[in-house]
Design a protein around this motif. Structure first.
Motif, mmCIF file in Angstrom:
data_model
loop_
_atom_site.group_PDB
_atom_site.id
_atom_site.type_symbol
_atom_site.label_atom_id
_atom_site.label_comp_id
_atom_site.label_asym_id
_atom_site.label_seq_id
_atom_site.Cartn_x
_atom_site.Cartn_y
_atom_site.Cartn_z
ATOM 1 N N ALA A 187 27.876 103.443 108.867
ATOM 2 C CA ALA A 187 26.984 102.500 108.190
ATOM 3 C C ALA A 187 25.726 102.202 108.986
ATOM 4 N N ARG A 214 21.737 101.580 107.395
ATOM 5 C CA ARG A 214 21.361 100.165 107.387
ATOM 6 C C ARG A 214 20.127 99.919 108.245
ATOM 7 N N CYS A 253 21.510 106.958 101.061
ATOM 8 C CA CYS A 253 20.411 106.197 100.484
ATOM 9 C C CYS A 253 19.267 107.143 100.137
ATOM 10 N N THR A 304 28.282 103.267 99.842
ATOM 11 C CA THR A 304 29.412 104.010 100.391
ATOM 12 C C THR A 304 29.897 105.013 99.359
ATOM 13 N N ARG A 349 18.860 100.570 99.609
ATOM 14 C CA ARG A 349 20.109 99.977 100.111
ATOM 15 C C ARG A 349 21.217 101.043 100.099
ATOM 16 N N PHE A 356 17.231 101.005 106.225
ATOM 17 C CA PHE A 356 17.005 100.041 105.139
ATOM 18 C C PHE A 356 16.263 98.814 105.666
ATOM 19 N N ARG A 357 16.686 98.317 106.821
ATOM 20 C CA ARG A 357 16.022 97.146 107.401
ATOM 21 C C ARG A 357 14.563 97.456 107.757
#
Length: 253
Positions: free
Chosen positions: A82, A86, A214, A99, A96, A89-90
């Motif tokens: 993950a 992530r 993503c 899974t 986003r 994405f941040r």
């Protein structure tokens, strides 16, 4: 009788042809660009079975994350943990993450198993050669977490350990007999089972191995194509293919 065409007329005619060609070129549809998918090395077998049309780049998830951060032309990113998705994405570089698969770790040994390793606990004897993923790549981080839970963190100090850039390198090293044992995903061990012995590891010590993907957000990205690919992987057919390669599946949602 042939008439001589003045040089100026020839020049005007050639210029008109060039202008017409340029106009037609602007009107012609652009050549289709193949979707580019950056994916964890452990997905090398499954993803092309789900969709053969994209251009794939398989490597360690951390390496792919770095390439995307540096502007690599990826449209989809699929990681074996993950953290990478992530982080993108941040940073506004990825949609986003969702899974789409799970996995477990196994210990692998070469065929034949000359070191006679039947359990991960046999590695406490020391003086063995072990192949593991580097701490920065997901399979390496998962391996270290697993060994701590099993009380075996010390085996990385009492044995000769090679730090590999991805799970494929771990599998190759063990299959070639350059290591007495290694830790890999069950799917990769299964794919090379003709050359490897697989030792199951206790379920209660397994870290949660989750694959997330993503759509990469960058100038010129094929966002629609990326979403179609993600939907294809998460479809019933995509899930069926992932299961056939040994991956676990998250609940539909």
């Amino acid at each position: 009788m042939l008439r001589r065409v003045p040089a100026k007329a020839k020049t005007r005619h050639a210029g008109a042809v060039l202008v017409l060609a340029a106009v037609l070129g602007l009107c012609a549809p652009a050549a289709a660009h193949a979707l580019t998918v950056y994916a964890a090395a452990s997905l090398r077998g499954a993803f092309p079975r789900i969709d053969r049309s994209p251009t794939y780049n398989f490597a360690g998830s951390n390496q792919l994350q770095l390439q995307i951060e540096r502007g690599a032309p990826a449209d989809v990113f699929a990681a074996a943990s993950a953290a990478e998705g992530r982080a993108l994405f941040r940073a506004g570089r990825c949609s986003r993450p969702v899974t789409f698969a799970t996995n477990v770790l196994v210990m692998i040994t070469p065929r034949p198993n000359r070191a006679r390793l039947r359990s991960a606990y046999d590695l406490r004897r020391g003086r063995h050669r072990i192949a593991v993923g580097s701490a920065r790549v997901p399979v390496g981080a998962y391996t270290r977490r697993l060994l701590r839970r099993m009380g075996l963190a010390s085996i990385l100090r009492t044995n000769t350990v090679s730090q590999e850039p991805n799970v494929n390198s771990v599998v190759s090293k063990v299959a070639l007999g350059s290591a007495d044992a290694g830790f890999a995903y069950a799917t990769d061990g299964r794919a090379a089972r003709s050359r490897l012995g697989l030792v199951r590891l206790p379920a209660r010590f397994q870290p949660p191995v989750r694959y997330l993907m993503c759509a990469v957000q960058r100038a010129g990205a094929d966002s629609r194509g990326a979403q179609r690919f993600i939907a294809r992987v998460r479809s019933e057919r995509g899930r069926r293919i992932l299961r056939s390669f040994g991956f676990g599946l998250p609940p539909r949602g």
